[in-house]
Design a protein around this motif. Structure first.
Motif, short mmCIF file in Angstrom:
data_model
loop_
_atom_site.label_atom_id
_atom_site.label_comp_id
_atom_site.label_asym_id
_atom_site.label_seq_id
_atom_site.Cartn_x
_atom_site.Cartn_y
_atom_site.Cartn_z
N ILE A 1 0.77 -1.39 -0.01
CA ILE A 1 0.05 -0.06 0.03
C ILE A 1 0.74 1.21 0.09
CG2 ILE A 1 -1.80 1.34 1.35
CD1 ILE A 1 -2.66 -1.39 2.36
N PRO A 2 0.63 2.10 -1.08
CA PRO A 2 1.39 3.28 -0.96
C PRO A 2 1.28 4.02 0.31
CG PRO A 2 0.30 3.16 -3.00
CD PRO A 2 -0.35 2.09 -1.88
N ASP A 3 2.47 5.01 0.78
CA ASP A 3 2.44 5.63 2.15
C ASP A 3 1.64 6.66 2.02
OD1 ASP A 3 4.34 3.86 3.17
OD2 ASP A 3 5.95 5.08 2.29
N ASP A 4 1.04 7.24 0.92
CA ASP A 4 0.31 8.42 1.11
C ASP A 4 -1.38 8.07 1.23
OD1 ASP A 4 0.10 7.41 -1.60
OD2 ASP A 4 -0.12 9.43 -2.35
N GLU A 5 -1.72 6.76 1.04
CA GLU A 5 -3.20 6.54 1.27
C GLU A 5 -3.53 6.14 2.75
OE1 GLU A 5 -3.90 3.07 -1.35
OE2 GLU A 5 -3.24 4.40 -3.25
N ARG A 6 -4.81 6.62 2.85
CA ARG A 6 -5.50 6.63 4.35
C ARG A 6 -6.08 5.23 4.13
NH1 ARG A 6 -8.83 11.04 7.24
NH2 ARG A 6 -7.59 12.14 5.75
N VAL A 7 -5.78 4.44 5.05
CA VAL A 7 -6.33 2.95 5.12
C VAL A 7 -7.39 3.05 6.43
CG1 VAL A 7 -6.01 0.57 5.41
CG2 VAL A 7 -4.46 1.91 3.93
N ILE A 8 -8.41 2.49 6.54
CA ILE A 8 -9.25 2.17 7.70
C ILE A 8 -9.54 0.77 7.85
CG2 ILE A 8 -11.47 2.78 8.77
CD1 ILE A 8 -11.42 5.29 7.51
N THR A 9 -9.41 0.13 8.84
CA THR A 9 -9.80 -1.13 9.29
C THR A 9 -10.54 -1.35 10.12
OG1 THR A 9 -7.86 -1.56 11.09
CG2 THR A 9 -7.29 -1.98 9.00
N ILE A 10 -11.65 -2.34 9.92
CA ILE A 10 -12.61 -2.31 10.86
C ILE A 10 -12.84 -3.76 11.33
CG2 ILE A 10 -15.42 -2.41 11.11
CD1 ILE A 10 -15.16 -0.14 8.69
N GLU A 11 -12.81 -4.25 12.55
CA GLU A 11 -12.62 -5.51 13.20
C GLU A 11 -13.48 -5.65 14.44
OE1 GLU A 11 -8.41 -7.19 12.66
OE2 GLU A 11 -8.06 -5.16 13.26
N ASN A 12 -13.88 -6.89 14.36
CA ASN A 12 -14.82 -7.26 15.91
C ASN A 12 -13.74 -7.22 16.99
OD1 ASN A 12 -17.17 -7.49 14.76
ND2 ASN A 12 -16.82 -9.70 14.29
N ALA A 13 -12.52 -7.82 16.93
CA ALA A 13 -11.37 -7.50 17.80
C ALA A 13 -10.14 -7.31 17.27
CB ALA A 13 -11.31 -9.02 18.50
N ALA A 14 -9.56 -6.39 17.50
CA ALA A 14 -8.10 -5.74 16.99
C ALA A 14 -7.13 -6.89 16.84
CB ALA A 14 -7.82 -4.39 17.47
N GLU A 15 -7.10 -7.24 15.58
CA GLU A 15 -5.94 -8.32 15.45
C GLU A 15 -4.88 -7.77 14.34
OE1 GLU A 15 -8.54 -11.40 14.13
OE2 GLU A 15 -8.72 -11.93 15.90
N LEU A 16 -5.29 -6.88 13.25
CA LEU A 16 -4.31 -6.53 12.36
C LEU A 16 -3.43 -5.56 12.92
CD1 LEU A 16 -6.83 -5.80 9.31
CD2 LEU A 16 -5.22 -7.88 9.63
#
Length: 96
Positions: A6-21
Protein backbone atom coordinates in the motif's frame (compact mmCIF):
# COMPACT_ATOMS: atom_id res chain seq x y z
CA UNK A 1 2.58 -8.63 4.37
CA UNK A 2 -0.07 -7.24 2.02
CA UNK A 3 0.04 -3.84 3.70
CA UNK A 4 3.63 -3.37 2.53
CA UNK A 5 2.26 -2.92 -1.01
CA UNK A 6 0.00 0.00 0.00
CA UNK A 7 1.48 3.39 -0.94
CA UNK A 8 2.47 5.57 2.04
CA UNK A 9 0.18 8.45 1.04
CA UNK A 10 -3.05 6.41 1.16
CA UNK A 11 -5.40 6.51 4.16
CA UNK A 12 -6.43 3.01 5.26
CA UNK A 13 -9.24 2.24 7.70
CA UNK A 14 -9.59 -1.21 9.23
CA UNK A 15 -12.79 -2.43 10.87
CA UNK A 16 -12.67 -5.50 13.12
CA UNK A 17 -14.61 -7.18 15.90
CA UNK A 18 -11.39 -7.74 17.83
CA UNK A 19 -8.31 -5.73 16.89
CA UNK A 20 -5.94 -8.25 15.33
CA UNK A 21 -4.40 -6.51 12.31
CA UNK A 22 -1.07 -4.74 12.73
CA UNK A 23 -0.45 -2.71 9.59
CA UNK A 24 2.93 -1.11 9.08
CA UNK A 25 1.73 2.03 7.31
CA UNK A 26 1.63 5.69 8.34
CA UNK A 27 -1.99 6.68 7.63
CA UNK A 28 -3.82 3.80 9.31
CA UNK A 29 -7.00 4.25 11.35
CA UNK A 30 -8.11 1.10 13.23
CA UNK A 31 -11.80 0.90 14.23
CA UNK A 32 -13.26 -1.78 16.49
CA UNK A 33 -16.84 -2.83 17.12
CA UNK A 34 -18.31 -2.61 20.62
CA UNK A 35 -20.97 -4.85 22.13
CA UNK A 36 -23.93 -3.35 24.01
CA UNK A 37 -23.53 -2.68 27.71
CA UNK A 38 -25.51 -4.45 30.41
CA UNK A 39 -28.48 -2.16 29.72
CA UNK A 40 -28.41 -3.06 26.02
CA UNK A 41 -27.14 0.35 24.92
CA UNK A 42 -23.96 1.67 23.36
CA UNK A 43 -23.46 -0.98 20.70
CA UNK A 44 -21.28 -0.01 17.74
CA UNK A 45 -21.76 -2.49 14.88
CA UNK A 46 -19.51 -3.15 11.91
CA UNK A 47 -22.21 -1.67 9.65
CA UNK A 48 -22.11 1.58 11.63
CA UNK A 49 -18.33 1.66 11.37
CA UNK A 50 -18.33 1.07 7.59
CA UNK A 51 -20.78 3.93 7.09
CA UNK A 52 -18.73 6.24 9.32
CA UNK A 53 -15.48 5.15 7.67
CA UNK A 54 -16.80 6.41 4.33
CA UNK A 55 -17.07 9.90 5.85
CA UNK A 56 -13.34 9.82 6.68
CA UNK A 57 -12.39 9.85 2.98
CA UNK A 58 -10.22 6.69 2.95
CA UNK A 59 -8.55 5.26 -0.12
CA UNK A 60 -8.94 1.75 1.30
CA UNK A 61 -11.31 0.10 3.77
CA UNK A 62 -10.48 -3.31 5.21
CA UNK A 63 -13.20 -5.18 7.11
CA UNK A 64 -12.08 -8.21 9.12
CA UNK A 65 -15.21 -10.32 8.63
CA UNK A 66 -18.50 -9.50 6.91
CA UNK A 67 -21.31 -11.48 8.51
CA UNK A 68 -24.41 -9.33 8.22
CA UNK A 69 -25.55 -5.89 7.19
CA UNK A 70 -21.99 -4.64 6.86
CA UNK A 71 -21.63 -6.79 3.73
CA UNK A 72 -24.05 -4.52 1.85
CA UNK A 73 -22.35 -1.38 3.18
CA UNK A 74 -18.98 -2.80 2.13
CA UNK A 75 -20.18 -3.62 -1.38
CA UNK A 76 -21.59 -0.10 -1.71
CA UNK A 77 -18.25 1.34 -0.56
CA UNK A 78 -16.39 -0.72 -3.16
CA UNK A 79 -18.85 0.48 -5.79
CA UNK A 80 -18.28 4.17 -4.95
CA UNK A 81 -14.57 4.31 -5.72
CA UNK A 82 -12.83 2.50 -2.87
CA UNK A 83 -11.22 0.02 -5.27
CA UNK A 84 -8.45 -1.13 -2.93
CA UNK A 85 -10.89 -2.25 -0.24
CA UNK A 86 -11.14 -5.85 0.87
CA UNK A 87 -12.94 -8.11 3.28
CA UNK A 88 -13.61 -11.73 4.05
CA UNK A 89 -17.13 -13.07 3.79
CA UNK A 90 -18.21 -15.54 6.43
CA UNK A 91 -21.02 -17.81 5.20
CA UNK A 92 -23.89 -18.30 7.61
CA UNK A 93 -25.18 -21.86 7.74
CA UNK A 94 -28.94 -22.13 8.03
CA UNK A 95 -30.85 -25.15 9.16
CA UNK A 96 -33.82 -26.05 6.99
Amino acid sequence: MLSSFIPDDERVITIENAAELQLQIEHWIPLETRPPNIEGKGEVSASDLVINALRMRPERIIVGECRGGEALAMLQAMNTGHDGSMTTATPIARAI
